[in-house]
Scaffold this motif. Structure first.
Motif, PDB file in Angstrom:
ATOM      1  N   GLU A   1       0.830  -1.225   0.000  1.00  0.00           N
ATOM      2  CA  GLU A   1       0.000   0.000   0.000  1.00  0.00           C
ATOM      3  C   GLU A   1       0.855   1.262   0.000  1.00  0.00           C
ATOM      4  OE1 GLU A   1      -2.737  -0.051   3.285  1.00  0.00           O
ATOM      5  OE2 GLU A   1      -3.658  -1.917   2.584  1.00  0.00           O
ATOM      6  N   VAL A   2       2.082   1.160   0.518  1.00  0.00           N
ATOM      7  CA  VAL A   2       2.895   2.381   0.671  1.00  0.00           C
ATOM      8  C   VAL A   2       4.206   2.345  -0.116  1.00  0.00           C
ATOM      9  CG1 VAL A   2       1.949   2.901   2.959  1.00  0.00           C
ATOM     10  CG2 VAL A   2       4.046   1.532   2.776  1.00  0.00           C
TER      11      VAL A   2
ATOM     12  N   VAL B   1      21.605  -8.282   2.682  1.00  0.00           N
ATOM     13  CA  VAL B   1      20.284  -8.276   3.331  1.00  0.00           C
ATOM     14  C   VAL B   1      20.100  -6.922   4.018  1.00  0.00           C
ATOM     15  CG1 VAL B   1      18.749  -9.468   4.937  1.00  0.00           C
ATOM     16  CG2 VAL B   1      20.458 -10.782   3.649  1.00  0.00           C
ATOM     17  N   LEU B   2      19.166  -6.130   3.488  1.00  0.00           N
ATOM     18  CA  LEU B   2      19.014  -4.744   3.941  1.00  0.00           C
ATOM     19  C   LEU B   2      18.175  -4.620   5.209  1.00  0.00           C
ATOM     20  CD1 LEU B   2      18.342  -2.966   0.525  1.00  0.00           C
ATOM     21  CD2 LEU B   2      20.507  -3.167   1.755  1.00  0.00           C
ATOM     22  N   GLY B   3      17.387  -5.640   5.516  1.00  0.00           N
ATOM     23  CA  GLY B   3      16.556  -5.518   6.710  1.00  0.00           C
ATOM     24  C   GLY B   3      15.778  -6.782   7.003  1.00  0.00           C
TER      25      GLY B   3
ATOM     26  N   ASP C   1       0.876  -3.538  13.762  1.00  0.00           N
ATOM     27  CA  ASP C   1       1.772  -4.406  12.977  1.00  0.00           C
ATOM     28  C   ASP C   1       1.878  -3.901  11.535  1.00  0.00           C
ATOM     29  OD1 ASP C   1       2.150  -6.232  15.148  1.00  0.00           O
ATOM     30  OD2 ASP C   1       0.211  -7.143  14.680  1.00  0.00           O
ATOM     31  N   PHE C   2       0.727  -3.513  10.974  1.00  0.00           N
ATOM     32  CA  PHE C   2       0.743  -3.002   9.584  1.00  0.00           C
ATOM     33  C   PHE C   2       1.548  -1.706   9.502  1.00  0.00           C
ATOM     34  CE2 PHE C   2      -3.534  -5.305   9.284  1.00  0.00           C
ATOM     35  CZ  PHE C   2      -2.956  -6.437   8.743  1.00  0.00           C
ATOM     36  N   ASP C   3       1.374  -0.848  10.503  1.00  0.00           N
ATOM     37  CA  ASP C   3       2.152   0.410  10.537  1.00  0.00           C
ATOM     38  C   ASP C   3       3.645   0.105  10.571  1.00  0.00           C
ATOM     39  OD1 ASP C   3      -0.078   1.962  10.503  1.00  0.00           O
ATOM     40  OD2 ASP C   3      -0.024   2.503  12.632  1.00  0.00           O
TER      41      ASP C   3
ATOM     42  N   PHE D   1       8.891  -0.289   7.875  1.00  0.00           N
ATOM     43  CA  PHE D   1      10.018  -1.149   7.472  1.00  0.00           C
ATOM     44  C   PHE D   1      10.270  -1.047   5.965  1.00  0.00           C
ATOM     45  CE2 PHE D   1      11.268  -5.239   5.616  1.00  0.00           C
ATOM     46  CZ  PHE D   1      12.499  -5.436   6.217  1.00  0.00           C
ATOM     47  N   ILE D   2       9.218  -1.153   5.164  1.00  0.00           N
ATOM     48  CA  ILE D   2       9.430  -1.176   3.710  1.00  0.00           C
ATOM     49  C   ILE D   2       9.855   0.220   3.215  1.00  0.00           C
ATOM     50  CG2 ILE D   2       7.043  -0.754   2.913  1.00  0.00           C
ATOM     51  CD1 ILE D   2       9.423  -3.393   1.451  1.00  0.00           C
TER      52      ILE D   2
END
Ligand SMILES: Cc1cc2nc3c(=O)[nH]c(=O)nc-3n(C[C@H](O)[C@H](O)[C@H](O)COP(=O)(O)O)c2cc1C
Length: 157
Positions: free
Chosen positions: A25-26, A106-108, A136-138, A143-144
Motif C-alpha cells: 500500500e505504501v 540483506v538490507l533488513g 503491525d501493519f504500521d 520497514f518497507i
C-alpha cells in the motif's frame, strides 16, 4: 524503484500475505506467491523480499529450498515473517544466513506476532487473535519505507 516480495503464506491464516499487502500500500512492491516465483525475473527489481510464516523456528522449508537453489541471488534483499511468538530476530536468521551465503546484501529483517491455529491452539480459535493488527501493519509499512530509503541512498552513491 521496483521491489518484489516472494511470499509463502498459508491459505488458512494468510498472516504473512496480509503483512506483504500492507507494505504494498505504501511502496512500489510487487507481491509474488512462492509458487509463481519462476514467472518473475528477479534481476529486474532493486531488491527482493522473502517471507513466510515461521514453521518450527525458521521460514517454511519450501522457501528455504527455493533460496538454497539460487545460482545468483538478488544483489539486495530483505526478509520478513509472522509467527506465534513474534521472535523474528531469532527466526529470520536461517534465511538471512542463506541469502548472505549466496552473496546477497540483506538490507533488513522484520516480523510480528500473528494468529496461530496450530495443534491445540486451534481448539479454542487460536492464539494472537486479531494479529496482525494496525500497529503491525504500521510497523511493516515503516520497514518497507526504510528499505526504499536505503536503496535510494545506494543508487545515489
Ligand atoms: C506447523 C506449524 C509450525 C509452527 N511453528 C512455529 C514456531 O516454531 N514458532 C512460532 O512462533 N510460531 C509457529 N507457528 C505459527 C505460525 O508461524 C504463524 O501462525 C504464522 O503467522 C503463519 O503464517 P501464514 O499465515 O502466513 O502462513 C507454527 C505454525 C504451524 C502451522
Amino acid at each position: 524503484m521496483k521491489l518484489l516480495a516472494i511470499v509463502q503464506s498459508s491459505e488458512k491464516t494468510g498472516n504473512t500475505m496480509q503483512i506483504a499487502e500492507a507494505m504494498a500500500e505504501v511502496a512500489p512492491l510487487t507481491i509474488a506467491e512462492l509458487k509463481d516465483a519462476a514467472k518473475y525475473n528477479l534481476e529486474q527489481f532493486d531488491a527482493v523480499g522473502f517471507a513466510s510464516g515461521i514453521n518450527a523456528g525458521r521460514h517454511e522449508p519450501e522457501l528455504l529450498k527455493y533460496v538454497e537453489g539460487f545460482e545468483k541471488a538478488p544483489k539486495y534483499s530483505f526478509v520478513f515473517s509472522t509467527s506465534a511468538t513474534g521472535n523474528y530476530k531469532k527466526y529470520n536468521q536461517k534465511l538471512i544466513g542463506l541469502l548472505k551465503s549466496k552473496g546477497s546484501n540483506v538490507l533488513g529483517s522484520f516480523g510480528c506476532k500473528a494468529l496461530c491455529t496450530f495443534f491445540i491452539f486451534g481448539l479454542f480459535g487460536g492464539i494472537n487473535k486479531g494479529r496482525p493488527n494496525m500497529d503491525d501493519f504500521d510497523a511493516a509499512q515503516q520497514f518497507i519505507k526504510d528499505i526504499e530509503t536505503q536503496i535510494e541512498k545506494l543508487k545515489n552513491n
